[in-house]
Design an enzyme around this catalytic site. Structure first.
Site, short mmCIF file in Angstrom:
data_model
loop_
_atom_site.label_atom_id
_atom_site.label_comp_id
_atom_site.label_asym_id
_atom_site.label_seq_id
_atom_site.Cartn_x
_atom_site.Cartn_y
_atom_site.Cartn_z
N GLN A 123 -40.43 -19.77 -33.70
CA GLN A 123 -39.86 -20.39 -34.47
C GLN A 123 -39.37 -22.12 -33.42
O GLN A 123 -39.62 -22.64 -33.63
CB GLN A 123 -38.84 -20.75 -35.20
CG GLN A 123 -38.76 -19.63 -36.37
CD GLN A 123 -37.01 -19.45 -37.27
OE1 GLN A 123 -37.23 -18.53 -37.23
NE2 GLN A 123 -36.45 -20.88 -37.50
N GLU A 142 -31.69 -26.11 -44.87
CA GLU A 142 -30.71 -25.39 -45.43
C GLU A 142 -29.88 -25.20 -45.96
O GLU A 142 -28.88 -24.31 -46.61
CB GLU A 142 -30.53 -24.87 -44.37
CG GLU A 142 -31.00 -24.60 -42.88
CD GLU A 142 -31.06 -24.37 -41.32
OE1 GLU A 142 -31.20 -23.36 -41.47
OE2 GLU A 142 -30.08 -25.34 -41.43
N ARG A 159 -30.77 -19.21 -42.38
CA ARG A 159 -31.66 -20.83 -43.26
C ARG A 159 -30.01 -21.11 -43.01
O ARG A 159 -29.41 -22.38 -43.61
CB ARG A 159 -31.91 -20.28 -43.96
CG ARG A 159 -32.53 -21.39 -44.61
CD ARG A 159 -33.35 -21.40 -45.86
NE ARG A 159 -34.31 -22.07 -46.34
CZ ARG A 159 -34.61 -22.03 -47.94
NH1 ARG A 159 -35.18 -21.44 -48.63
NH2 ARG A 159 -35.45 -23.51 -47.90
N CYS A 160 -29.62 -21.57 -41.72
CA CYS A 160 -28.44 -22.05 -41.87
C CYS A 160 -27.77 -22.45 -40.37
O CYS A 160 -28.39 -22.04 -39.36
CB CYS A 160 -27.29 -20.44 -42.16
SG CYS A 160 -25.84 -20.45 -41.19
#
Lengths: 786, 287
Positions: free
Chosen positions: A226, A743, A373-374
């Site tokens: 990523q 997110e 996802r945060c």
């Protein structure tokens, strides 16, 4: 900064605000994507990892003779061999060290102990199973409370000066002011709750193809990353390779969700193996490898306390966290913040004072508290505050919606400085919640709930109103492992007016190839179909910190706007030359440069681009390209109001979602369809965590949940129908007014689902059921209440 | 997920399959739909030396009603049961609850029956309906009552070299009904609790035959014989069903695990038995 231009475009240009179909989808849907496992190089070998079957044990010896004897095995790599190259340990993103291959002890089930390199992945797997390790068993520590008790075995006994299992202590806010507020409070309400360990579980697992050229020393590393640029720098620092000789190529990625931010031991071993053997080496995790050993999320034991005055106004918040870090502290998070951005826990409320304390503990569990996802522990914070305010409302006999409306930060208070130091950029929380309540029919539902209770039916209405802090930098505050968090965009417009946009961020499904082209389309009027977006290859893109923490639009989106504006400025000069007008009189709108007052005198962006290579005014350099590095002045603060309606089967504890109304405000939406897709995905993940998903361990530290039979990912069948709403309060500091959104729904929705189930049982005195809210837990709560 | 190496034989007839099984010895396994076997191979929980693929055997996918029985062949898929009008009662009720559409398209009823996984749904349905398993081996064909077929946890009573070729489910001549109640965490998950119920009514409306069997709450799919005995000869009613449900719950031996506590699972058996009996009765009375 130049003035914000008119960004509206007609559909054929397809700029910001158009639901342009995702330009990457054709190749992905037709099987023409290029994923890591599609990388096949001449002479490539395959690697399999032998993992520890036990959670805590000293290694007495490793016998790899049977594995080495298997036909097709080229090498067996152990920690001893890695140690000879000074690579048995590696730094983590949080300043700890992590074993690459275990030398002294294994510290969690699934830890990497040895690796087999073979001509075929089946042979590698067969041989890896033949490695024999002689273990001296040690007691396993599976929870942070146990870990911090005086008699717990020291897990990290190799660390100098480490005499217990404490990783860190951290605090934020004003303890004194908070204590004073609690002393003066008319009422104090508390909640203890646990956010269990979960896993990002991307459909594509992590992997690498390392190709180190033995002659040139060039390391070409295909990586499910990523953050390819950050990984290049970290590879250079860890492996000691010269950075110009490292090229990270992150191909199409089948989901990341934070799982593909860290550097994993398998990457290091495969690269070392390629270096030593002089051949490319591929390693891809199996599903179980991924679930048991790579970056998990959450595992947060939290306590929250609210001080209230006699009217239900909140005076102060205390939050205390005990974090289960696993065996190595390898959270992916900004350096300054040991508990990520958990201190955003004051949420959407006007708190005069707050104090947050956090402790991290080592346990015999897999490491890697990634921001699943945060944006760095914000999910946990959002969950705690939204559960806590609902608890407070019940305790003082106020409707949970009214309690929120009474205590929200007001629109006129923005920019709003929180007691833990965030400066919220913009918002209108009252309008958002009221709009969601109108949509769901809140008042009618409360009446329905009362009627249902009279019949013995259990109906619940749960609200979560979250505020997120996303889009790091600014670089003065945020860095990861010392690398400052800005981001970049490089734009080249060719003579025919077609463009290439190169980004430092990296999509894993977010739709960057579409949305970033739309920003350029809005800024310059080049049709979105004429813009190619390139990303993921460090040799061919400008430096950036990558895609996670909802940061791509806030950072690289800003850079894309800024570089477009640089070209627009140059374009004005060229247009002025072509139109024989003064530069100051040239306007640009939807791809046409025209002379103010005489709009029929105009040239198109395509004509300007051609002129940039063929007919430049004197004194200007040829070419039509530029690069921008954008360092945002602040985070962005998206928010949302979610309302869930559930019915609980009183006989079994099974609950079903009847309604899920989700209002999101993420400022300006670049591609509304893609934003809605992001929200759908996040609401589904929130549903998963609230209803079924967790990683558990037995008392010996065995991981329960090492495959998709045990670790549950919901399908379309279970997933509720979502009703989406929006408001739009733009970010005042972002070039196009956008905030991150990737997110939001994962962060905001778990509390809404859980609050709904609690609400169904609240009249019986039930205040907490920990996630996942399994039916037996609901039934237990009902049994003990009655 | 790479399975260990194994040999593969594709059989063209039942005789070929039985010969191959005999030759392969103890470590040979039948490969039908593979929906349990392949995951076990990938997880390296199983390491058979030989797989005998029976998918190419003509006629083995039969699904028909003859002589008061529903006959299900060894390669009939779960999806075939879902799509067919022939099954009724608990069989028709259970079919759409088998795992997920992908598994139903490939997995077979007979394979699931032979696997004897106590978390498998079909053996509860067969126990409740009094079905028979047809096995073929070196010595020819024989019929085995489902109660004798299911021996233990992942253990059936097939002799070495035998394979399941058919399952026969009785189709009652009179009024009957059945249901399969399944609580699962998500589509594709094994049952947390499953209860198969089957009722036959006499001309006077009393219960002439009853079957109840449970999934995932004992080391094997368990027939709730005491509960069945309470029902037979009685007029159906709330109190009777509550008593039967209580007896079924008492016959269950659930264990606490990540799916939930034993106490709660026993409660679900109670609730689902009652609801299943109500559904079976409604179906029987509707004719």
């Amino acid at each position: 900064m130049t003035a914000t231009p008119d960004l509206s475009t007609p559909p054929e240009i397809g700029g910001i605000g158009h639901s342009v179909l995702r330009r990457e989808d054709d190749r992905l849907i037709e099987g023409q994507g290029d994923f890591l496992d599609d990388v096949v190089l001449p002479g490539m070998l395959h690697m399999a990892i032998h993992r520890s079957p036990v959670a805590h044990a000293r290694i007495r010896g490793i016998d790899s003779s049977a594995a080495s004897a298997v036909d097709g095995v080229v090498a067996v790599v152990t920690g001893e061999l890695m140690a000879a190259h000074n690579l048995a340990w590696m730094p983590t993103l949080s300043g700890d060290t992590q074993a690459v291959l275990a030398t002294d002890k294994v510290r969690y089930q699934g830890q990497e102990v040895a690796a087999v390199i073979a001509t075929d992945p089946y042979v590698a797997a067969d041989a890896a199973a033949l490695i024999e390790v002689d273990y001296e068993m040690l007691p396993a520590v599976t929870g942070p409370q146990q870990s911090l008790s005086a008699d717990a075995p020291v897990i990290r006994d190799e660390k100098e000066g480490q005499t217990d299992n404490l990783v860190y202590t951290w605090e934020s806010g004003d303890a004194e002011a908070t204590d004073a507020a609690f002393e003066s409070a008319a009422r104090v309400v508390s909640l203890d709750t646990f956010y269990p360990r979960s896993h990002p579980a991307p459909l594509e697992t992590c992997g690498i193809v390392a190709d180190v050229n033995s002659v040139t020393g060039q390391a070409t590393v295909y990586l499910t990353s990523q953050a390819p640029h950050a990984h290049r720098t970290l590879f250079a620092l860890v492996a000691g390779l010269p950075e110009q000789n490292i090229r990270i190529i992150s191909p199409d990625i089948g989901g990341g969700f934070g799982n593909k931010v860290p550097i994993y031991p398998g990457y290091v071993v495969a690269t070392a193996a390629s270096l030593l053997l002089g051949t490319p080496v591929k390693w891809i995790e199996s599903r179980s490898d991924n679930l048991i050993s790579t970056g998990f999320g959450r595992d947060y034991h939290m306590r929250g306390e609210l001080a209230l005055d006699g009217d239900g106004r909140i005076l102060a918040l205390r939050a205390d966290v005990l974090s289960d870090q696993g065996a190595f502290y390898s959270d992916a998070q900004p350096t300054q913040f040991r508990a990520g951005l958990f201190h955003v826990v004051t949420g959407s409320y006007d708190f005069p004072a707050a104090h947050v304390t956090c402790r991290g503990a080592f346990t015999n569990k897999a490491p890697g508290g990634v921001a699943y996802r945060c944006s760095f522990r914000i999910t946990e914070a959002s969950y705690l505050i939204e559960r806590l305010v609902q608890t407070a409302a019940y305790e003082i006999g106020m409707d949970p919606a009214d309690f929120r409306l009474l205590n929200f930060i007001r629109e006129d208070q923005f920019p709003y400085t929180t007691p833990t130091g965030f400066v919220y950029d913009s918002g209108d929380y009252h309008t958002a919640l009221r709009k969601a309540m109108d949509e769901v029919g809140y008042a009618e539902l409360r009446a329905e709930q009362a009627a249902a209770r009279a019949e013995g039916r259990l109906l619940g209405i749960g609200i979560a109103h979250f505020t997120e802090a996303v889009g790091a930098g600014p670089s003065r505050t945020y860095d990861i492992a010392g690398l400052k968090m800005f981001d970049s965009a490089e734009l080249r417009v060719h003579p025919t007016g077609k463009a290439i946009l190169k980004l430092g961020v990296k999509t894993q499904g977010q739709g960057h190839e579409t949305t970033f082209a739309q920003i350029v389309a809005s800024e310059l009027g080049i049709p979105v179909t004429d813009i190619k977006v390139v990303h993921g290859d460090t040799d061919n893109t400008p430096y950036g910190l990558g895609t996670y923490a909802s940061r791509s639009t806030p950072t690289a989106g800003g850079a894309t706007s800024m570089v477009s504006r640089k070209l627009a400025d140059k374009g004005r000069k060229i247009a002025a030359h072509l139109l024989e007008a003064a530069e100051a009189d040239i306007d640009l709108a939807a791809g046409t440069f025209s002379v103010r007052g005489t709009p029929e005198r105009s040239v198109t962006i395509q004509e300007v681009a051609f002129a940039a290579y063929t007919n430049m005014p004197e004194g200007l350099e040829h070419g039509f390209e530029g690069v921008s590095y954008y360092d945002p002045p602040n985070l962005t603060f998206p928010y949302g109001s979610y309302i869930v309606v559930v019915e609980v089967d009183a006989e079994t504890g099974v609950w079903k979602v009847d309604r899920m109304v989700a209002l999101d405000d993420c400022g300006v939406r670049i591609n509304p369809m893609i934003v809605e897709g992001q929200i759908h995905g996040g609401l589904t993940e929130g549903f998963a965590k609230s209803s079924m998903q967790w990683i558990t361990f037995d008392e010996d530290g065995n991981c329960i949940g090492s495959n998709f039979m045990d670790y549950l990912v919901p399908t379309a069948w279970e997933t509720p129908r979502f009703e989406l709403l929006e408001t739009c309060v733009p970010s005042p500091h972002h070039p196009i007014g956008a905030k991150g959104v990737g997110e939001s729904a994962t962060v905001g929705s778990p509390a809404a689902y859980v609050n709904a189930v609690i609400d169904a049982l609240a009249h019986l005195g039930v205040r907490n059921i920990d996630m996942p809210v399994l039916p037996d837990r609901v039934w237990d709560a009902l049994e003990s209440a009655s | 997920m790479y399975p260990p190496s194994f040999d593969l034989t594709v059989a063209r007839s039942v005789a070929e399959a039985v010969d191959a099984l005999a030759e392969g010895g103890e470590d040979a396994r039948i490969l039908a739909g593979g929906q349990s076997l392949i995951p076990m191979l990938k997880l390296r929980f199983a390491a058979p030396s030989l797989l005998v693929d029976i998918n190419e055997i003509a006629g083995l996918d039969l699904l028909e009603r003859t002589n008061g029985h529903l006959r299900i062949g060894a390669t009939a898929r779960h999806a075939d049961i879902v799509a067919s009008d022939l099954p009724g009662g608990a069989v028709a009720s259970a079919a759409p609850w088998i795992s997920d559409p992908l598994v139903r398209n490939r997995g077979t009823v007979c394979g699931s029956v032979a696997h004897c996984d106590p978390e498998g749904d079909w053996n509860s349905v067969l126990l409740a309906t009094g079905a028979t398993v047809v096995a073929t081996g070196p010595g020819g064909e024989r019929s085995i009552d489902i109660g004798d077929f299911v021996v233990d946890f992942f253990t059936n009573s097939l002799a070495p070299g035998e394979m399941v070729t058919e399952v026969h489910v009785p189709v009652p001549a009179g009024a009957s009904g059945g249901a399969y109640m399944k609580l699962e965490r998500k589509v594709g998950d094994y049952a947390t609790v499953g209860v198969a119920t089957h009722l036959e009514l006499g001309g006077d409306g009393t219960i002439s035959a009853a079957g109840i069997a449970m999934t995932s709450v004992a080391p094997v799919n368990r027939k709730a014989s005491d509960a069945e005995a309470l029902l037979v000869g009685e007029a159906p009613g709330d109190e009777l069903f509550a008593a039967a449900a209580e007896a079924a719950a008492a016959a269950s031996e659930p264990r606490s695990d990540v799916r939930g506590s034993a106490e709660w699972k026993r409660n679900v058996v109670r609730v689902y038995t009652r609801r299943g009996l109500e559904a079976a009765l409604a179906q029987a009375q509707a004719g």
